[in-house]
Design a protein around this motif. Structure first.
Motif, PDB file in Angstrom:
ATOM      1  N   ALA A 106       0.806  -1.226   0.000  1.00 36.77           N
ATOM      2  CA  ALA A 106       0.000   0.000   0.000  1.00 36.77           C
ATOM      3  C   ALA A 106       0.836   1.271   0.000  1.00 36.77           C
ATOM      4  O   ALA A 106       0.325   2.355  -0.296  1.00 36.77           O
ATOM      5  N   SER A 107       2.135   1.154   0.299  1.00 42.09           N
ATOM      6  CA  SER A 107       3.008   2.340   0.351  1.00 42.09           C
ATOM      7  C   SER A 107       3.660   2.641  -0.998  1.00 42.09           C
ATOM      8  O   SER A 107       4.339   3.653  -1.154  1.00 42.09           O
ATOM      9  N   LYS A 108       3.443   1.780  -1.996  1.00 36.61           N
ATOM     10  CA  LYS A 108       4.112   1.960  -3.280  1.00 36.61           C
ATOM     11  C   LYS A 108       3.398   3.010  -4.144  1.00 36.61           C
ATOM     12  O   LYS A 108       2.203   3.265  -3.960  1.00 36.61           O
ATOM     13  N   PRO A 109       4.121   3.613  -5.085  1.00 36.50           N
ATOM     14  CA  PRO A 109       3.504   4.610  -5.966  1.00 36.50           C
ATOM     15  C   PRO A 109       2.304   4.027  -6.719  1.00 36.50           C
ATOM     16  O   PRO A 109       2.389   2.929  -7.272  1.00 36.50           O
ATOM     17  N   GLY A 110       1.197   4.752  -6.723  1.00 33.96           N
ATOM     18  CA  GLY A 110      -0.014   4.323  -7.427  1.00 33.96           C
ATOM     19  C   GLY A 110      -0.853   3.311  -6.685  1.00 33.96           C
ATOM     20  O   GLY A 110      -1.923   2.916  -7.154  1.00 33.96           O
ATOM     21  N   ALA A 111      -0.382   2.887  -5.499  1.00 31.02           N
ATOM     22  CA  ALA A 111      -1.049   1.796  -4.792  1.00 31.02           C
ATOM     23  C   ALA A 111      -2.416   2.174  -4.235  1.00 31.02           C
ATOM     24  O   ALA A 111      -3.226   1.287  -3.940  1.00 31.02           O
ATOM     25  N   SER A 112      -2.698   3.455  -4.096  1.00 33.53           N
ATOM     26  CA  SER A 112      -3.988   3.864  -3.526  1.00 33.53           C
ATOM     27  C   SER A 112      -5.158   3.466  -4.429  1.00 33.53           C
ATOM     28  O   SER A 112      -6.303   3.403  -3.983  1.00 33.53           O
ATOM     29  N   ALA A 113      -4.873   3.171  -5.694  1.00 40.96           N
ATOM     30  CA  ALA A 113      -5.943   2.772  -6.629  1.00 40.96           C
ATOM     31  C   ALA A 113      -6.293   1.293  -6.510  1.00 40.96           C
ATOM     32  O   ALA A 113      -7.280   0.845  -7.090  1.00 40.96           O
ATOM     33  N   VAL A 114      -5.493   0.524  -5.766  1.00 41.24           N
ATOM     34  CA  VAL A 114      -5.770  -0.899  -5.554  1.00 41.24           C
ATOM     35  C   VAL A 114      -6.507  -1.058  -4.228  1.00 41.24           C
ATOM     36  O   VAL A 114      -6.234  -0.346  -3.258  1.00 41.24           O
ATOM     37  N   ARG A 115      -7.434  -1.990  -4.154  1.00 45.54           N
ATOM     38  CA  ARG A 115      -8.165  -2.257  -2.910  1.00 45.54           C
ATOM     39  C   ARG A 115      -7.441  -3.379  -2.150  1.00 45.54           C
ATOM     40  O   ARG A 115      -7.557  -4.536  -2.505  1.00 45.54           O
ATOM     41  N   TRP A 116      -6.678  -2.986  -1.152  1.00 48.04           N
ATOM     42  CA  TRP A 116      -5.893  -3.947  -0.357  1.00 48.04           C
ATOM     43  C   TRP A 116      -6.739  -4.474   0.790  1.00 48.04           C
ATOM     44  O   TRP A 116      -7.472  -3.717   1.427  1.00 48.04           O
ATOM     45  N   GLN A 117      -6.626  -5.758   1.058  1.00 52.43           N
ATOM     46  CA  GLN A 117      -7.478  -6.358   2.084  1.00 52.43           C
ATOM     47  C   GLN A 117      -6.798  -7.570   2.715  1.00 52.43           C
ATOM     48  O   GLN A 117      -6.173  -8.379   2.019  1.00 52.43           O
ATOM     49  N   HIS A 118      -6.932  -7.697   4.026  1.00 52.03           N
ATOM     50  CA  HIS A 118      -6.414  -8.858   4.739  1.00 52.03           C
ATOM     51  C   HIS A 118      -7.363 -10.029   4.487  1.00 52.03           C
ATOM     52  O   HIS A 118      -8.571  -9.900   4.650  1.00 52.03           O
ATOM     53  N   ALA A 119      -6.823 -11.178   4.055  1.00 58.24           N
ATOM     54  CA  ALA A 119      -7.688 -12.324   3.757  1.00 58.24           C
ATOM     55  C   ALA A 119      -6.885 -13.616   3.761  1.00 58.24           C
ATOM     56  O   ALA A 119      -5.676 -13.614   3.540  1.00 58.24           O
ATOM     57  N   ASP A 120      -7.584 -14.708   3.999  1.00 51.78           N
ATOM     58  CA  ASP A 120      -7.022 -16.046   3.984  1.00 51.78           C
ATOM     59  C   ASP A 120      -7.403 -16.714   2.668  1.00 51.78           C
ATOM     60  O   ASP A 120      -8.581 -16.711   2.281  1.00 51.78           O
ATOM     61  N   ALA A 121      -6.431 -17.299   1.971  1.00 52.59           N
ATOM     62  CA  ALA A 121      -6.693 -17.920   0.670  1.00 52.59           C
ATOM     63  C   ALA A 121      -7.663 -19.092   0.759  1.00 52.59           C
ATOM     64  O   ALA A 121      -8.293 -19.455  -0.233  1.00 52.59           O
ATOM     65  N   ASN A 122      -7.794 -19.688   1.946  1.00 50.28           N
ATOM     66  CA  ASN A 122      -8.706 -20.818   2.119  1.00 50.28           C
ATOM     67  C   ASN A 122     -10.166 -20.397   2.229  1.00 50.28           C
ATOM     68  O   ASN A 122     -11.062 -21.199   1.980  1.00 50.28           O
ATOM     69  N   GLU A 123     -10.393 -19.154   2.623  1.00 49.90           N
ATOM     70  CA  GLU A 123     -11.767 -18.639   2.796  1.00 49.90           C
ATOM     71  C   GLU A 123     -11.806 -17.198   2.324  1.00 49.90           C
ATOM     72  O   GLU A 123     -11.744 -16.269   3.130  1.00 49.90           O
ATOM     73  N   LEU A 124     -11.908 -16.997   1.038  1.00 53.62           N
ATOM     74  CA  LEU A 124     -11.892 -15.643   0.473  1.00 53.62           C
ATOM     75  C   LEU A 124     -13.192 -14.909   0.828  1.00 53.62           C
ATOM     76  O   LEU A 124     -14.273 -15.467   0.681  1.00 53.62           O
ATOM     77  N   PRO A 125     -13.076 -13.663   1.297  1.00 54.02           N
ATOM     78  CA  PRO A 125     -14.257 -12.925   1.759  1.00 54.02           C
ATOM     79  C   PRO A 125     -15.027 -12.245   0.629  1.00 54.02           C
ATOM     80  O   PRO A 125     -15.336 -11.054   0.678  1.00 54.02           O
ATOM     81  N   PHE A 126     -15.332 -13.009  -0.415  1.00 55.79           N
ATOM     82  CA  PHE A 126     -16.038 -12.470  -1.579  1.00 55.79           C
ATOM     83  C   PHE A 126     -17.133 -13.448  -1.998  1.00 55.79           C
ATOM     84  O   PHE A 126     -17.038 -14.652  -1.752  1.00 55.79           O
ATOM     85  N   GLY A 127     -18.148 -12.901  -2.642  1.00 52.07           N
ATOM     86  CA  GLY A 127     -19.259 -13.732  -3.091  1.00 52.07           C
ATOM     87  C   GLY A 127     -18.900 -14.564  -4.312  1.00 52.07           C
ATOM     88  O   GLY A 127     -17.871 -14.345  -4.965  1.00 52.07           O
ATOM     89  N   ASP A 128     -19.772 -15.526  -4.627  1.00 46.95           N
ATOM     90  CA  ASP A 128     -19.576 -16.362  -5.814  1.00 46.95           C
ATOM     91  C   ASP A 128     -19.546 -15.493  -7.072  1.00 46.95           C
ATOM     92  O   ASP A 128     -20.290 -14.514  -7.181  1.00 46.95           O
ATOM     93  N   GLU A 129     -18.679 -15.864  -8.011  1.00 46.56           N
ATOM     94  CA  GLU A 129     -18.613 -15.227  -9.336  1.00 46.56           C
ATOM     95  C   GLU A 129     -18.437 -13.711  -9.236  1.00 46.56           C
ATOM     96  O   GLU A 129     -19.136 -12.935  -9.878  1.00 46.56           O
TER      97      GLU A 129
END
Length: 234
Positions: free
Chosen positions: A93-116
């Motif tokens: 998040a500290s890199k140039p241009g990084a504010s345009a990316v949505r950074w989020q803490h998450a576990d690859a085994n249980e992604l906090p996003f809906g289907d599709e």
């Protein structure tokens, strides 16, 4: 960088390792690949073929190299970068241009996003650091839209004539660089073992097919020690 089931003892150990090496991570990746790492990340981003106005999820984003390459390639898309290492996310998040990316803490085994939810998914060096590769890929299949692509950058054990000299080089060079550059031989000894001990491209392809992916292709890089695999959700 690697997401994992942070509730398991192995997950906590890997999480500690990646929190520990954050400050040196980009430099070490560049040194260990003779400067090729950034180009591979750009290739991963290009291979996603994110549609105009689409969305992409970079799992185990680490310091955000793939996510930021995707943002540059697809500036009108929504890019998410998730990881289970808070320190890695802070660095990304500290890199140039990084504010345009949505950074989020998450576990690859249980992604906090809906289907599709996403048009494309990427990850670099995730699978060699998880306990259940199939479960992690099933989660990605779940959150990927039909027709969407997953593009994977991973290490693989060298084969053929170069197998023995390259294996010896990896065993010696990675811990040595860890000692000299990062003052952390122990963490990079783990990375050396996970590099040489991971699956072949065909083994990963077999799991991708079992999960439901199709149109799978792959190519090896860097003396056969790295691979980029692409697959599509029908």
């Amino acid at each position: 960088m690697p997401s994992h089931d942070s509730s398991s003892s192995k997950g906590l150990e890997i999480q500690r390792t990646f929190n520990k090496i954050t400050d040196y991570y980009d430099r070490m990746n560049s040194l260990m690949t003779l400067g090729r790492h950034a180009a591979w990340c750009r290739e991963v981003a290009v291979r996603t073929k994110v549609p105009a106005g689409g969305s992409m999820l970079d799992v185990a984003t680490g310091t955000g190299v793939i996510a930021l390459a995707a943002l540059k390639k697809y500036p009108d898309s929504t890019i998410y970068g998730v990881d289970f290492s808070e320190r890695m996310l802070s660095e990304a998040a500290s890199k140039p241009g990084a504010s345009a990316v949505r950074w989020q803490h998450a576990d690859a085994n249980e992604l906090p996003f809906g289907d599709e939810s996403f048009d494309a998914i990427t990850h670099g060096y995730l699978l060699r650091n998880v306990e259940d590769v199939e479960r992690v890929l099933e989660e990605q299949y779940r959150v990927l839209k039909p027709g969407g692509r997953v593009v994977i950058l991973e290490t693989c054990p060298p084969r053929g004539l170069l197998r023995y000299p390259v294996t010896l080089g990896v065993r010696v060079l990675i811990p040595l660089l860890g000692q000299v550059v990062a003052r952390d031989r122990e963490s990079y000894a783990y990375l050396q073992k996970s590099t040489l001990g991971f699956m072949t491209p065909n083994e990963v392809v077999t799991i991708l097919r079992r999960v439901g992916f199709a149109s799978i292709s792959w190519r090896k890089k860097f003396f056969g020690t790295h691979m980029i695999i692409s697959a599509q959700k029908p």
